[in-house]
Design a protein around this motif. Structure first.
Motif, short mmCIF file in Angstrom:
data_model
loop_
_atom_site.label_atom_id
_atom_site.label_comp_id
_atom_site.label_asym_id
_atom_site.label_seq_id
_atom_site.Cartn_x
_atom_site.Cartn_y
_atom_site.Cartn_z
N ALA A 18 78.33 38.49 22.14
CA ALA A 18 79.06 37.81 21.07
C ALA A 18 78.80 38.48 19.72
N VAL A 19 77.57 38.90 19.47
CA VAL A 19 77.25 39.60 18.23
C VAL A 19 78.09 40.86 18.11
N ASP A 20 78.22 41.60 19.18
CA ASP A 20 79.06 42.80 19.17
C ASP A 20 80.53 42.44 18.99
N LEU A 21 80.96 41.40 19.69
CA LEU A 21 82.37 41.00 19.64
C LEU A 21 82.80 40.64 18.22
N PHE A 22 81.93 39.97 17.49
CA PHE A 22 82.25 39.55 16.13
C PHE A 22 81.79 40.55 15.08
N TYR A 154 71.22 29.66 22.05
CA TYR A 154 72.14 30.58 21.38
C TYR A 154 73.47 29.89 21.13
N GLU A 155 73.94 29.96 19.89
CA GLU A 155 75.16 29.26 19.50
C GLU A 155 76.07 30.16 18.68
N VAL A 156 77.35 29.88 18.81
CA VAL A 156 78.36 30.43 17.89
C VAL A 156 79.09 29.25 17.29
N GLU A 157 79.09 29.16 15.95
CA GLU A 157 79.79 28.09 15.25
C GLU A 157 80.84 28.71 14.34
N ILE A 158 82.04 28.14 14.39
CA ILE A 158 83.16 28.66 13.60
C ILE A 158 83.71 27.56 12.72
N ARG A 174 89.16 31.98 24.84
CA ARG A 174 89.82 33.02 25.63
C ARG A 174 89.23 34.39 25.34
N VAL A 175 88.98 34.66 24.07
CA VAL A 175 88.42 35.96 23.68
C VAL A 175 87.02 36.13 24.26
N LEU A 176 86.18 35.09 24.14
CA LEU A 176 84.82 35.18 24.69
C LEU A 176 84.85 35.40 26.19
N SER A 177 85.68 34.64 26.89
CA SER A 177 85.76 34.76 28.35
C SER A 177 86.26 36.14 28.77
N ALA A 178 87.22 36.68 28.02
CA ALA A 178 87.76 38.00 28.36
C ALA A 178 86.71 39.09 28.23
N LYS A 179 85.73 38.89 27.36
CA LYS A 179 84.66 39.86 27.16
C LYS A 179 83.44 39.58 28.03
N GLY A 180 83.54 38.57 28.88
CA GLY A 180 82.43 38.27 29.79
C GLY A 180 81.32 37.44 29.19
N VAL A 181 81.59 36.81 28.03
CA VAL A 181 80.59 35.95 27.40
C VAL A 181 80.66 34.57 28.07
N THR A 182 79.57 34.13 28.66
CA THR A 182 79.55 32.83 29.32
C THR A 182 79.04 31.77 28.36
N PHE A 183 79.69 30.60 28.39
CA PHE A 183 79.38 29.56 27.40
C PHE A 183 79.85 28.21 27.91
N LYS A 184 79.43 27.18 27.21
CA LYS A 184 80.00 25.84 27.34
C LYS A 184 80.18 25.28 25.94
N MET A 185 81.00 24.29 25.81
CA MET A 185 81.24 23.71 24.50
C MET A 185 80.06 22.83 24.11
N GLY A 186 79.71 22.84 22.82
CA GLY A 186 78.58 22.08 22.34
C GLY A 186 78.84 20.58 22.38
N THR A 187 77.79 19.82 22.69
CA THR A 187 77.90 18.37 22.73
C THR A 187 76.82 17.69 21.87
N SER A 188 75.97 18.48 21.21
CA SER A 188 74.91 17.89 20.37
C SER A 188 74.56 18.87 19.26
N ASN A 189 74.01 18.36 18.16
CA ASN A 189 73.60 19.23 17.08
C ASN A 189 72.19 19.77 17.36
N LYS A 190 71.73 20.67 16.52
CA LYS A 190 70.44 21.33 16.77
C LYS A 190 69.29 20.34 16.75
N PHE A 191 69.30 19.39 15.83
CA PHE A 191 68.22 18.43 15.77
C PHE A 191 68.17 17.58 17.03
N GLN A 192 69.32 17.16 17.52
CA GLN A 192 69.37 16.39 18.77
C GLN A 192 68.84 17.22 19.94
#
Length: 210
Positions: A18-22, A154-158, A174-192
């Motif tokens: 992701a760092v490379d992608l962005f 590890y998180e990406v926030e936009i 779609r962009v992350l998946s096309a580059k092979g970056v595996t992820f799930k959508m966030g459901t909690s903040n960092k403190f939680q």
């Protein structure tokens, strides 16, 4: 009000992709030390508020009170009550003496009638920032490696600005998946995540300091 979309990356390898992608590989990382506080009987958390002291490298510090944060299916909505700039020296002194922060929080003191603050714990974030062309806009991107006492996250926030969260989720996903970056959508903040992870690992949150 701040609205962001949050992607939780599966591992360090996906974060590096992701760092490379962005295009953030050559951008400097800022170290964020995050410390959290509450009134003696958890009055702030019970009211849906969060008091955070953040030290940004050696340059600056700020005390923030968040009124409410909602995270659902990758959508992050924050309401910030107050932000106060502090010197790094004053911020570090406050970690040892949390009650010294009360002078910056007259509204909370009046509302909840408390005279002390207690330390809840803290963690460190290494953050790179970049931007992405998404939904016909240039949106800011935060790439976070979060060091918890029980491991790294590890998180990406936009920042969505006036784009629809659903549209940003779909396009960036779609962009992350096309580059092979595996992820799930966030459901909690960092403190939680910090508090839940400490409970699961049977670690006292207050025993850890960034």
């Amino acid at each position: 009000m701040e609205i962001e979309t949050k992607f939780m990356l599966d591992n360090a390898a996906s974060f590096a992709q992701a760092v490379d992608l962005f295009n953030a590989a050559d951008k400097p990382a800022v170290i964020l030390e995050n410390y959290f506080f509450d009134a003696p009987r958890d009055e702030l958390r019970n009211a849906g508020k969060l008091c955070r002291l953040r030290i940004k490298g050696a340059e600056s510090a700020e005390l923030t009170v968040k009124a409410h944060t909602e995270v659902e299916d990758g959508s992050v909505c924050r309401f910030v009550d107050q932000t106060v700039k502090l010197s790094v020296a004053d911020a570090r002194a406050a970690i040892q003496n949390p009650t010294s922060l009360l002078g910056h929080l007259p509204g909370l003191v009046k509302e909840f009638q408390f005279s002390q603050l207690k330390y809840l714990g803290g963690f460190k974030t290494s953050r790179k920032t970049s931007s992405v062309n998404c939904c016909e806009q240039q949106l800011s991107v935060k790439l976070d490696e979060v060091s918890f006492p029980f491991g790294a996250v590890y998180e990406v926030e936009i920042a969505c600005r006036d784009a629809l969260v659903h549209d940003v989720n779909e396009e960036v996903g779609r962009v992350l998946s096309a580059k092979g970056v595996t992820f799930k959508m966030g459901t909690s903040n960092k403190f939680q995540q910090f508090m839940a992870g400490c409970r699961e690992a049977m670690i006292a949150p207050t025993s850890f300091a960034p």
